[in-house]
Design an enzyme around this catalytic site. Sequence first.
Site, short mmCIF file in Angstrom:
data_model
loop_
_atom_site.label_atom_id
_atom_site.label_comp_id
_atom_site.label_asym_id
_atom_site.label_seq_id
_atom_site.Cartn_x
_atom_site.Cartn_y
_atom_site.Cartn_z
N GLU A 187 52.99 41.77 70.05
CA GLU A 187 52.79 40.64 70.96
C GLU A 187 53.60 39.45 70.45
O GLU A 187 53.70 39.23 69.26
CB GLU A 187 51.32 40.19 71.03
CG GLU A 187 50.39 41.07 71.81
CD GLU A 187 48.96 40.53 71.84
OE1 GLU A 187 48.77 39.29 71.79
OE2 GLU A 187 48.03 41.35 71.90
N GLU A 244 44.08 42.61 66.61
CA GLU A 244 43.74 41.32 65.99
C GLU A 244 42.29 41.27 65.47
O GLU A 244 41.50 40.43 65.89
CB GLU A 244 43.97 40.17 66.98
CG GLU A 244 45.38 40.07 67.48
CD GLU A 244 45.66 38.83 68.32
OE1 GLU A 244 46.84 38.55 68.56
OE2 GLU A 244 44.70 38.13 68.72
#
Length: 458
Positions: free
Chosen positions: A360, A162
């Site tokens: 995720e 991320e």
Amino acid sequence: MKYAFPDNFWWGSASSALQTEGAREGETTWDYWFAREPNRFHNGVGPQQTSTFYQHWKTDIQLLKQLNHNSFRTSISWARLIPDGIGEVNPEAVDFYNQVIDELNEQGITPFITLFHFDMPMAMQEIGGWENRDVVDAYARYAQICFELFGDRVLHWFTFNEPIVPVEGGYLYDFHYPNVVDFRRAATVAYHTVLAHSKAVQAYRAGHYAGEIGIVLNLTPSYPRSQNPADVKAAHIADLMFNRSFLDPVLRGEYPADLVALLKSCDQLPACKPEDGFLIAEGKIDLLGVNYYQPRRVKCRDSAVNPQAPFMPEWFFDSYEMPGRKMNPYRGWEIYEPGIYDILVNLRDNYGNPRCFISENGMGVENEQRFIENGQINDQYRIEFISEHLAWLHKGISEGCNCLGYHMWTFIDNWSWCNAYKNRYGFIQLDLKTQQRTIKKSGEWFAATALNNSFDKE
């Protein structure tokens, strides 16, 4: 209805070094910030109070096995391996990561290893962090050391987790250290992160390792309030800034021309060198990890921008709260399962259908002790959350999307940045005082789903 998944589908979960391991020799930005402003962290709980994976890795891996994981993603802590970021390698860290990797492989659980999951060594931040190209070079050296140490047994590498989040948190919206609000510095950090990614990919290719290298991006589909051209344009700009600023370089080897033009027109472009374009083109990946939690809903701005205010992405759009949306009230996030399908279709139709997996997806809930029945948390809400997302994922796969697996965030309830333990995400409940682990109902459901490579849903 039965939802069956392709053979060799990756079933597992994800975690990170900083959120699970506990204290380390090298200080990170999180240790530094917590020592100075503990009030910024939920209940004053800092990064030392984790799920103690550093001590309990062996029994934790047994639990992964019990949950029928065939794969598991965690990260290496740069600050643990090289405490000052650039100097000597810590032999204790090498021993620890060797043991974890060997044990995972021995138990038939494929290790997926991330190199950077928000945990900048403080020594590197002190010279400017990602604003400084010397840190880009230091990261490339760190990556190469990891490949040399572990690349014979780790076949799935990820340069960053991320990468947009430290940009947003550290340089735009004040929820990560160094708490700067400055768009041009944010753009520089984002740009240098892409250069660091590309240098790591270059080093990996040069080493002729047996595995593959990728990156993990949190993709938030940008949905316009309406099809009015002003709303559509607002959603397009949000998509450029928050998704395509990383997605295009790592999959296409270049930035979107309209993003470059937009930042240039606002005098916000980072400083570039002539050879950077070649380097970015070298950073194309083998495997994309997709983290999906929530959509982004936007509309055109309703009011004029204050010219005295700092330049921000929100100069181009407002967020839009769609009436009737389904919410996770604890996290304040919308739950929108079709978003996972929309991401996969976009990758298929606009990016050449790259090899990808859901790295995720998860649901944080506060005070889960409310749901204890016979000594076990009955988190039916999490089972519904996962199965609804998996149903849309299944639809994408059935329509040709090249999605190879699903990893849940997370395995054991862990420390979560400024939120600490406010919301719990795990398949396994953690008692912070005793460190006792207890499998939740969702953990049992996931174990059965992974074992059968399928699940039934009405």
